[in-house]
Design a protein around this motif. Sequence first.
Motif, PDB file in Angstrom:
ATOM      1  N   PHE A 158      -6.630  -1.495  -0.673  1.00  0.00           N
ATOM      2  CA  PHE A 158      -5.575  -2.420  -0.266  1.00  0.00           C
ATOM      3  C   PHE A 158      -4.325  -2.289  -1.119  1.00  0.00           C
ATOM      4  O   PHE A 158      -3.222  -2.564  -0.635  1.00  0.00           O
ATOM      5  N   ASP A 159      -4.449  -1.859  -2.361  1.00  0.00           N
ATOM      6  CA  ASP A 159      -3.248  -1.519  -3.128  1.00  0.00           C
ATOM      7  C   ASP A 159      -2.476  -0.408  -2.419  1.00  0.00           C
ATOM      8  O   ASP A 159      -1.246  -0.467  -2.285  1.00  0.00           O
ATOM      9  N   LYS A 160      -3.191   0.614  -1.957  1.00  0.00           N
ATOM     10  CA  LYS A 160      -2.544   1.730  -1.261  1.00  0.00           C
ATOM     11  C   LYS A 160      -1.948   1.283   0.068  1.00  0.00           C
ATOM     12  O   LYS A 160      -0.791   1.585   0.389  1.00  0.00           O
ATOM     13  N   PHE A 161      -2.739   0.553   0.842  1.00  0.00           N
ATOM     14  CA  PHE A 161      -2.286   0.169   2.175  1.00  0.00           C
ATOM     15  C   PHE A 161      -1.081  -0.761   2.106  1.00  0.00           C
ATOM     16  O   PHE A 161      -0.090  -0.588   2.829  1.00  0.00           O
ATOM     17  N   TYR A 162      -1.145  -1.762   1.229  1.00  0.00           N
ATOM     18  CA  TYR A 162      -0.033  -2.700   1.113  1.00  0.00           C
ATOM     19  C   TYR A 162       1.206  -2.033   0.526  1.00  0.00           C
ATOM     20  O   TYR A 162       2.334  -2.385   0.890  1.00  0.00           O
ATOM     21  N   THR A 163       1.014  -1.081  -0.384  1.00  0.00           N
ATOM     22  CA  THR A 163       2.171  -0.373  -0.930  1.00  0.00           C
ATOM     23  C   THR A 163       2.868   0.432   0.155  1.00  0.00           C
ATOM     24  O   THR A 163       4.102   0.432   0.239  1.00  0.00           O
ATOM     25  N   MET A 164       2.098   1.109   1.008  1.00  0.00           N
ATOM     26  CA  MET A 164       2.710   1.872   2.088  1.00  0.00           C
ATOM     27  C   MET A 164       3.414   0.951   3.072  1.00  0.00           C
ATOM     28  O   MET A 164       4.505   1.254   3.566  1.00  0.00           O
ATOM     29  N   PHE A 331      -0.331  -9.204  -4.832  1.00  0.00           N
ATOM     30  CA  PHE A 331       0.827  -8.631  -4.155  1.00  0.00           C
ATOM     31  C   PHE A 331       2.060  -8.701  -5.047  1.00  0.00           C
ATOM     32  O   PHE A 331       2.923  -7.825  -5.001  1.00  0.00           O
ATOM     33  N   ALA A 332       2.133  -9.749  -5.881  1.00  0.00           N
ATOM     34  CA  ALA A 332       3.245  -9.850  -6.826  1.00  0.00           C
ATOM     35  C   ALA A 332       3.196  -8.690  -7.823  1.00  0.00           C
ATOM     36  O   ALA A 332       4.234  -8.099  -8.159  1.00  0.00           O
ATOM     37  N   ARG A 333       2.005  -8.348  -8.307  1.00  0.00           N
ATOM     38  CA  ARG A 333       1.887  -7.223  -9.235  1.00  0.00           C
ATOM     39  C   ARG A 333       2.226  -5.905  -8.557  1.00  0.00           C
ATOM     40  O   ARG A 333       2.913  -5.055  -9.137  1.00  0.00           O
ATOM     41  N   LEU A 334       1.751  -5.741  -7.333  1.00  0.00           N
ATOM     42  CA  LEU A 334       2.058  -4.521  -6.582  1.00  0.00           C
ATOM     43  C   LEU A 334       3.570  -4.373  -6.403  1.00  0.00           C
ATOM     44  O   LEU A 334       4.131  -3.285  -6.567  1.00  0.00           O
ATOM     45  N   ALA A 336       5.917  -5.740  -8.288  1.00  0.00           N
ATOM     46  CA  ALA A 336       6.528  -5.474  -9.596  1.00  0.00           C
ATOM     47  C   ALA A 336       6.402  -4.002  -9.976  1.00  0.00           C
ATOM     48  O   ALA A 336       7.304  -3.423 -10.590  1.00  0.00           O
ATOM     49  N   ARG A 337       5.286  -3.385  -9.624  1.00  0.00           N
ATOM     50  CA  ARG A 337       5.032  -1.997  -9.996  1.00  0.00           C
ATOM     51  C   ARG A 337       5.741  -0.996  -9.082  1.00  0.00           C
ATOM     52  O   ARG A 337       5.772   0.197  -9.383  1.00  0.00           O
ATOM     53  N   TYR A 338       6.320  -1.470  -7.990  1.00  0.00           N
ATOM     54  CA  TYR A 338       6.839  -0.561  -6.968  1.00  0.00           C
ATOM     55  C   TYR A 338       7.958   0.335  -7.493  1.00  0.00           C
ATOM     56  O   TYR A 338       8.068   1.491  -7.109  1.00  0.00           O
ATOM     57  N   PHE A 339       8.789  -0.190  -8.371  1.00  0.00           N
ATOM     58  CA  PHE A 339       9.844   0.618  -8.988  1.00  0.00           C
ATOM     59  C   PHE A 339       9.659   0.693 -10.505  1.00  0.00           C
ATOM     60  O   PHE A 339      10.620   0.627 -11.264  1.00  0.00           O
ATOM     61  N   GLY A 340       8.416   0.836 -10.956  1.00  0.00           N
ATOM     62  CA  GLY A 340       8.141   1.122 -12.349  1.00  0.00           C
ATOM     63  C   GLY A 340       7.913  -0.062 -13.255  1.00  0.00           C
ATOM     64  O   GLY A 340       7.703   0.114 -14.455  1.00  0.00           O
ATOM     65  N   GLY A 341       7.961  -1.281 -12.725  1.00  0.00           N
ATOM     66  CA  GLY A 341       7.717  -2.464 -13.536  1.00  0.00           C
ATOM     67  C   GLY A 341       6.240  -2.778 -13.642  1.00  0.00           C
ATOM     68  O   GLY A 341       5.377  -1.939 -13.347  1.00  0.00           O
ATOM     69  N   ASP A 342       5.920  -4.011 -14.018  1.00  0.00           N
ATOM     70  CA  ASP A 342       4.513  -4.395 -14.130  1.00  0.00           C
ATOM     71  C   ASP A 342       4.402  -5.911 -14.206  1.00  0.00           C
ATOM     72  O   ASP A 342       5.406  -6.624 -14.380  1.00  0.00           O
ATOM     73  N   LEU A 343       3.170  -6.383 -14.069  1.00  0.00           N
ATOM     74  CA  LEU A 343       2.873  -7.804 -14.185  1.00  0.00           C
ATOM     75  C   LEU A 343       1.515  -7.921 -14.874  1.00  0.00           C
ATOM     76  O   LEU A 343       0.555  -7.251 -14.483  1.00  0.00           O
ATOM     77  N   ASN A 368       6.924   3.892  -6.057  1.00  0.00           N
ATOM     78  CA  ASN A 368       5.558   4.177  -6.502  1.00  0.00           C
ATOM     79  C   ASN A 368       4.645   4.274  -5.279  1.00  0.00           C
ATOM     80  O   ASN A 368       3.794   3.424  -5.036  1.00  0.00           O
ATOM     81  N   LEU A 369       4.817   5.351  -4.519  1.00  0.00           N
ATOM     82  CA  LEU A 369       4.052   5.521  -3.286  1.00  0.00           C
ATOM     83  C   LEU A 369       2.626   5.951  -3.604  1.00  0.00           C
ATOM     84  O   LEU A 369       2.384   6.688  -4.563  1.00  0.00           O
ATOM     85  N   PRO A 370       1.666   5.510  -2.788  1.00  0.00           N
ATOM     86  CA  PRO A 370       0.265   5.874  -3.046  1.00  0.00           C
ATOM     87  C   PRO A 370       0.007   7.344  -2.742  1.00  0.00           C
ATOM     88  O   PRO A 370       0.657   7.947  -1.891  1.00  0.00           O
ATOM     89  N   LYS A 371      -0.950   7.901  -3.456  1.00  0.00           N
ATOM     90  CA  LYS A 371      -1.395   9.257  -3.166  1.00  0.00           C
ATOM     91  C   LYS A 371      -2.444   9.186  -2.065  1.00  0.00           C
ATOM     92  O   LYS A 371      -3.524   8.642  -2.260  1.00  0.00           O
ATOM     93  N   VAL A 372      -2.082   9.719  -0.909  1.00  0.00           N
ATOM     94  CA  VAL A 372      -2.972   9.653   0.245  1.00  0.00           C
ATOM     95  C   VAL A 372      -3.830  10.914   0.262  1.00  0.00           C
ATOM     96  O   VAL A 372      -3.322  12.020   0.090  1.00  0.00           O
ATOM     97  N   GLY A 373      -5.141  10.737   0.461  1.00  0.00           N
ATOM     98  CA  GLY A 373      -6.066  11.860   0.443  1.00  0.00           C
ATOM     99  C   GLY A 373      -5.841  12.831   1.588  1.00  0.00           C
ATOM    100  O   GLY A 373      -5.095  12.587   2.533  1.00  0.00           O
TER     101      GLY A 373
END
Length: 409
Positions: A158-164, A331-334, A336-343, A368-373
């Motif tokens: 879900f980190d990958k799916f929501y990030t995409m 989702f808030a952490r995701l 925050a991390r999208y452009f290099g930040g963090d929570l 910060n796009l997910p690595k898709v297999g």
Amino acid sequence: MIPTPSLKALPKDIILKLACTKATPLSLKQMFTIGRHVLECKDRKALLIPAQFLHAELPIRLSQSVKMINSDEIPCGMGSLPSFRRITNRILEDISVLTQMQRPDTVTQEEEFTASLRILLQRHRNNILSVGQGFKELLDITGKKSTDFCGEEFQNFFDKFYTMNLSTRLLIGEHLSLHDEGHNLVQRVSPLAVAEKAAQDAKYIFKKHYGHEAPEIKIWSRKKNVHTLHVQENLHRTIFEVLKNSLRATYEFHHKRNEKLPPVKLIMADGDEDVTFKVSDQGGGIPTSEMPRIWSYVHSFSHTCPDVQLKEDISHYMELPLYGFGHGLPFARLTARYFGGDLSVLSMEGYGTDTYIHLFREDSCPENLPKVGQVNEEFEDFVHQLDASNHVCDGDLEDIDRYPEVKVI
């Protein structure tokens, strides 16, 4: 099965090719530069630049989302649940519409393309809500509790799916903002001003839920005039979600003891690399054993607030319940991390919690796009079945007629 013309025109080799193509991540600086160029040109033809990029890029990101749902990447076979089938159907329809449209080389074609993006954006908001309903379906089918689905496999998927999904909505939102409103989403923002607005909104949602005035939020910063390049809505959502949690914890911990509600404190620090927020509350803290669950998308949904009813006409996260949706803090952490930040969260059980939000100031940091297999046999089988069934059932196509007429290449 009732096939649609657009899905009939979607060859299976196109899906496989798109799913194998690497997405092109953008940085805040790139998005800001393109947006300023479009606005400063004051010529509708300038919108062709972002439109042409989206025409090529969106089908790639959408196809990778389809692959995630219909391969062994998704845990517990959730891709076969009705809600996830609806998500797949919507995304396939979106890919079909986009790939059949002409590359926008004229102002008229850009207008037609943008009209489709407006529909697509709402459908992707609906997808997030459908995921939540999918959790409910999984619990109903298995008879298990949400705490049984808090493992790393679920978290990673879900980190990958929501990030995409976040990436898709950001690109579309940026273009629509340029086209419809004459400004770009990526701007020089005042983090302190965003925090003040998030505090007001969190207190409003709190009062709406409890019917009681929210605890005070005290905001402090040594430097007031701080600006950095960011997406204001993303920053607002991150701070808003953290403050909601702190207000709720503070109220529930002290109200049942008939104690005066202590304030929630928000401090902003301006560093060379980061702008950092610290949100401190006296809401009783979190037991050590519960800490991993605060990042789970599944834990709170249908667990702490089982009567939540979500409708697919929700257009903004401010319309969601105060809690119980399962997407707040993770989702808030995701985001925050999208452009290099963090929570990050530090807690003292029996006292309170400190949450740190780091906003990375390096504006050349890419998404910060997910690595898709790689495409696997399971996904290939799914794609080959599309020819026979078009993977669309009657009743799953509620939005198709809302798409503007498209010009087929």
